[in-house]
Design a protein around this motif. Structure first.
Motif, PDB file in Angstrom:
ATOM      1  N   GLU A 130      10.360  -6.972 -15.866  1.00 40.62           N
ATOM      2  CA  GLU A 130      10.750  -8.370 -16.048  1.00 40.62           C
ATOM      3  C   GLU A 130      10.131  -9.249 -14.974  1.00 40.62           C
ATOM      4  O   GLU A 130       9.654 -10.357 -15.261  1.00 40.62           O
ATOM      5  N   MET A 131      10.109  -8.793 -13.725  1.00 38.77           N
ATOM      6  CA  MET A 131       9.508  -9.578 -12.645  1.00 38.77           C
ATOM      7  C   MET A 131       8.012  -9.768 -12.877  1.00 38.77           C
ATOM      8  O   MET A 131       7.476 -10.863 -12.691  1.00 38.77           O
ATOM      9  N   ARG A 132       7.334  -8.704 -13.297  1.00 45.47           N
ATOM     10  CA  ARG A 132       5.888  -8.812 -13.538  1.00 45.47           C
ATOM     11  C   ARG A 132       5.605  -9.725 -14.736  1.00 45.47           C
ATOM     12  O   ARG A 132       4.641 -10.485 -14.715  1.00 45.47           O
ATOM     13  N   ASP A 137       4.018 -10.919  -8.183  1.00 46.08           N
ATOM     14  CA  ASP A 137       2.973  -9.955  -7.858  1.00 46.08           C
ATOM     15  C   ASP A 137       3.525  -8.539  -7.924  1.00 46.08           C
ATOM     16  O   ASP A 137       4.699  -8.286  -7.605  1.00 46.08           O
ATOM     17  N   ALA A 138       2.644  -7.592  -8.310  1.00 50.56           N
ATOM     18  CA  ALA A 138       3.073  -6.205  -8.504  1.00 50.56           C
ATOM     19  C   ALA A 138       3.589  -5.583  -7.212  1.00 50.56           C
ATOM     20  O   ALA A 138       4.550  -4.798  -7.226  1.00 50.56           O
ATOM     21  N   ASP A 139       2.966  -5.927  -6.058  1.00 50.66           N
ATOM     22  CA  ASP A 139       3.397  -5.299  -4.809  1.00 50.66           C
ATOM     23  C   ASP A 139       4.812  -5.728  -4.418  1.00 50.66           C
ATOM     24  O   ASP A 139       5.627  -4.899  -3.990  1.00 50.66           O
ATOM     25  N   LEU A 140       5.126  -7.025  -4.592  1.00 54.84           N
ATOM     26  CA  LEU A 140       6.473  -7.507  -4.262  1.00 54.84           C
ATOM     27  C   LEU A 140       7.499  -6.960  -5.243  1.00 54.84           C
ATOM     28  O   LEU A 140       8.597  -6.545  -4.835  1.00 54.84           O
ATOM     29  N   ALA A 141       7.159  -6.936  -6.525  1.00 53.99           N
ATOM     30  CA  ALA A 141       8.097  -6.452  -7.543  1.00 53.99           C
ATOM     31  C   ALA A 141       8.458  -4.992  -7.310  1.00 53.99           C
ATOM     32  O   ALA A 141       9.635  -4.612  -7.360  1.00 53.99           O
ATOM     33  N   THR A 142       7.464  -4.144  -7.045  1.00 51.88           N
ATOM     34  CA  THR A 142       7.720  -2.711  -6.875  1.00 51.88           C
ATOM     35  C   THR A 142       8.273  -2.391  -5.489  1.00 51.88           C
ATOM     36  O   THR A 142       9.207  -1.596  -5.345  1.00 51.88           O
ATOM     37  N   GLY A 143       7.706  -3.030  -4.448  1.00 54.80           N
ATOM     38  CA  GLY A 143       8.154  -2.750  -3.080  1.00 54.80           C
ATOM     39  C   GLY A 143       9.590  -3.154  -2.837  1.00 54.80           C
ATOM     40  O   GLY A 143      10.330  -2.464  -2.125  1.00 54.80           O
ATOM     41  N   SER A 144      10.016  -4.276  -3.449  1.00 55.59           N
ATOM     42  CA  SER A 144      11.390  -4.741  -3.252  1.00 55.59           C
ATOM     43  C   SER A 144      12.401  -3.773  -3.858  1.00 55.59           C
ATOM     44  O   SER A 144      13.456  -3.510  -3.264  1.00 55.59           O
ATOM     45  N   ASP A 395       1.192   2.305 -14.152  1.00 55.96           N
ATOM     46  CA  ASP A 395      -0.042   1.521 -14.049  1.00 55.96           C
ATOM     47  C   ASP A 395      -0.196   0.853 -12.683  1.00 55.96           C
ATOM     48  O   ASP A 395      -1.272   0.349 -12.346  1.00 55.96           O
ATOM     49  N   VAL A 396       0.878   0.833 -11.880  1.00 60.36           N
ATOM     50  CA  VAL A 396       0.805   0.298 -10.515  1.00 60.36           C
ATOM     51  C   VAL A 396       0.521   1.459  -9.561  1.00 60.36           C
ATOM     52  O   VAL A 396       1.288   2.405  -9.493  1.00 60.36           O
ATOM     53  N   ARG A 397      -0.592   1.342  -8.833  1.00 62.32           N
ATOM     54  CA  ARG A 397      -1.000   2.433  -7.951  1.00 62.32           C
ATOM     55  C   ARG A 397      -0.063   2.559  -6.756  1.00 62.32           C
ATOM     56  O   ARG A 397       0.553   1.591  -6.303  1.00 62.32           O
ATOM     57  N   LEU A 398       0.032   3.795  -6.235  1.00 61.91           N
ATOM     58  CA  LEU A 398       0.930   4.076  -5.112  1.00 61.91           C
ATOM     59  C   LEU A 398       0.616   3.216  -3.887  1.00 61.91           C
ATOM     60  O   LEU A 398       1.552   2.727  -3.222  1.00 61.91           O
ATOM     61  N   PRO A 399      -0.665   2.988  -3.516  1.00 58.72           N
ATOM     62  CA  PRO A 399      -0.939   2.113  -2.365  1.00 58.72           C
ATOM     63  C   PRO A 399      -0.387   0.692  -2.542  1.00 58.72           C
ATOM     64  O   PRO A 399       0.031   0.066  -1.563  1.00 58.72           O
ATOM     65  N   THR A 400      -0.375   0.201  -3.778  1.00 58.03           N
ATOM     66  CA  THR A 400       0.176  -1.139  -4.041  1.00 58.03           C
ATOM     67  C   THR A 400       1.687  -1.153  -3.791  1.00 58.03           C
ATOM     68  O   THR A 400       2.223  -2.089  -3.190  1.00 58.03           O
ATOM     69  N   ILE A 401       2.371  -0.093  -4.254  1.00 55.44           N
ATOM     70  CA  ILE A 401       3.819   0.012  -4.024  1.00 55.44           C
ATOM     71  C   ILE A 401       4.099   0.102  -2.526  1.00 55.44           C
ATOM     72  O   ILE A 401       5.011  -0.545  -2.010  1.00 55.44           O
ATOM     73  N   LEU A 402       3.297   0.896  -1.839  1.00 54.31           N
ATOM     74  CA  LEU A 402       3.478   1.075  -0.393  1.00 54.31           C
ATOM     75  C   LEU A 402       3.234  -0.236   0.352  1.00 54.31           C
ATOM     76  O   LEU A 402       3.963  -0.569   1.297  1.00 54.31           O
ATOM     77  N   LYS A 403       2.220  -1.011  -0.087  1.00 54.67           N
ATOM     78  CA  LYS A 403       1.945  -2.310   0.529  1.00 54.67           C
ATOM     79  C   LYS A 403       3.146  -3.249   0.389  1.00 54.67           C
ATOM     80  O   LYS A 403       3.513  -3.962   1.328  1.00 54.67           O
TER      81      LYS A 403
END
Length: 434
Positions: A130-132, A137-144, A395-403
């Motif tokens: 829903e956030m995406r 942004d994918a990094d904020l959506a997944t990291g949060s 589809d979101v890469r692990l480095p993006t989640i980590l960022k």
């Protein structure tokens, strides 16, 4: 061979065994049994069953399967989605409101389940897509969500605190209360960062002009009231002196199962069986780990490793806060490789006397330990929540989640510093109420 050298060998062998991917319970048990036989001979096997039974013969352990069933019941329903949707409708116009709503939902859901992966999965499945979709942004959506999910082991009820309380013989009721203010503090820091970053990036939501009527805002509230009632019921029964932690866990489990059966119509035998099956599976795994860690602790104590480490550290002429800094580094490194349950059950018998000798409050240290375990859940290479999120959105890469998770890690470190500088954040409420 000195006990300290033996301890180093045991640590190296233990990490080597666990690095093979063997289940933690079997790995710890095998190492403990092997070193007992090597140093004490085969006669040490006679103490195996007695040690395991004595360690698991604790009524407090009953709370573990009860809280797990409580979490399984909530996670199997749409409770997480309803909670998230209700919060998002009320905070729709705030910059970063959807991220803030998800973090708020994580905090409330954590109070119901006590499990970080369950919180991460339940809120993430609904919140991240829903956030995406709405422009985040994918990094904020997944990291949060990865970071918000960690709140499950800090905000009571917390399985991590139950394990620490059992291992250190600290009041579980006090530990639960001690986690409330730090949990609120950490949630507030997370939400503040999400709002600031969204504002700084100028995030434009695709539905920013959407206006929810009062009726739309209120229509989901009836489904949230039972969730609030469950939290109030468990907290009141525990802190009102009506029930012990084990009995309060039973109250929570019954309330959650009844709630999902009535509100979400999950009364079919297969659905109820799935809740009980998931609860029994995770409970069996945790109790197996507890039994193996008890045997591991017995082995370390019988070889005088635990006592020698405590004496060596106590004899070091260093400031106690420098000592606490080293302990935090140790916990952070361990959290990169091992799950919280294993670290707590392995490290607490060694750290508890050190903490006592240094003059630190064991309840306060329980909160510090738990936040370190939260860090481990989003720290590679074995950050469990990172992989849970990656499974939800492959589809979101692990480095993006980590960022996206990195700023939240820094906020956790800030929380540790604040609680160290102001211990009352963790100790005032339990001392005042109990």
């Amino acid at each position: 061979m000195s006990p300290l050298v033996i301890g180093l060998i045991i640590c190296a062998v233990t990490f080597g065994i666990l690095a093979t991917g063997i289940p933690i319970a079997f790995g710890l048990g095998a190492v403990a049994l092997a070193f007992m036989i090597i140093f004490d001979g085969f006669r040490s096997i006679n103490f195996l069953t007695e040690t395991l039974f004595a360690g698991l013969n604790d009524f407090t352990l009953v709370s573990i399967p009860m809280f797990i069933i409580m979490g399984a019941a909530i996670a199997s329903s749409r409770a997480g989605s309803d909670l998230y949707e209700a919060l998002s409708r009320w905070t729709h116009k705030i910059p970063g409101s959807l991220v803030a709503s998800n973090l708020g939902a994580c905090a409330i859901f954590a109070a119901l389940t006590g499990s970080s992966p369950a919180t991460c999965a339940a809120i993430g499945k609904m919140g991240i897509p829903e956030m995406r979709r709405r422009g985040y942004d994918a990094d904020l959506a997944t990291g949060s969500i990865a970071a918000g999910g960690t709140l499950g082991i800090l905000i009571p009820p917390s399985l991590t605190m139950i394990l620490y309380g059992i291992a250190s013989e600290t009041s579980i009721g006090k530990l639960f209360i001690a986690g409330i203010i730090p949990g609120i503090l950490l949630t507030t820091l997370f939400i503040a960062w999400a709002i600031f970053l969204s504002w700084k990036r100028g995030t434009q939501l695709v539905d920013r002009d959407r206006i929810y009527s009062l009726k739309e805002k209120l229509e989901l509230m009836p489904k949230l009231l039972p969730l609030i009632a469950v939290i109030v019921g468990v907290v009141y029964s525990l802190y009102g002196g009506i029930a012990t932690p084990s009995e309060a866990a039973g109250v929570g489990a019954v309330l959650c199962v009844v709630m999902v059966m009535i509100i979400y119509r999950m009364w079919r035998p297969t659905e109820v069986w799935q809740i009980l099956r998931d609860g029994m599976r995770e409970s069996g795994m945790l109790l197996f780990i507890i039994g193996s860690s008890i045997l591991f602790g017995y082995m370390m104590s019988s070889l005088y490793v635990t006592q020698s480490v405590a004496e060596w550290i106590a004899g070091m002429d260093i400031n106690r806060w420098v000592l606490m800094f080293y302990i935090n580094i140790l916990l952070l490194v361990a959290g990169c490789f091992l799950p919280p349950a294993a670290i707590i059950l392995m490290a607490t018998p060694i750290l508890a006397p050190i903490i006592h000798n240094a003059g630190f409050d064991p309840v306060w240290f329980g909160v510090i330990l738990t936040i370190n375990m939260e860090l481990g859940l989003i720290t590679p290479p074995v950050g469990l929540n990172l992989f849970v999120i990656n499974g939800i959105v492959p589809d979101v890469r692990l480095p993006t989640i980590l960022k996206g998770a990195l700023p939240f890690m820094l906020l956790m470190i800030l929380a540790i510093i604040l609680i160290s500088a102001f211990p009352g954040l963790a100790t005032w409420l339990p001392n005042h109420l109990m």
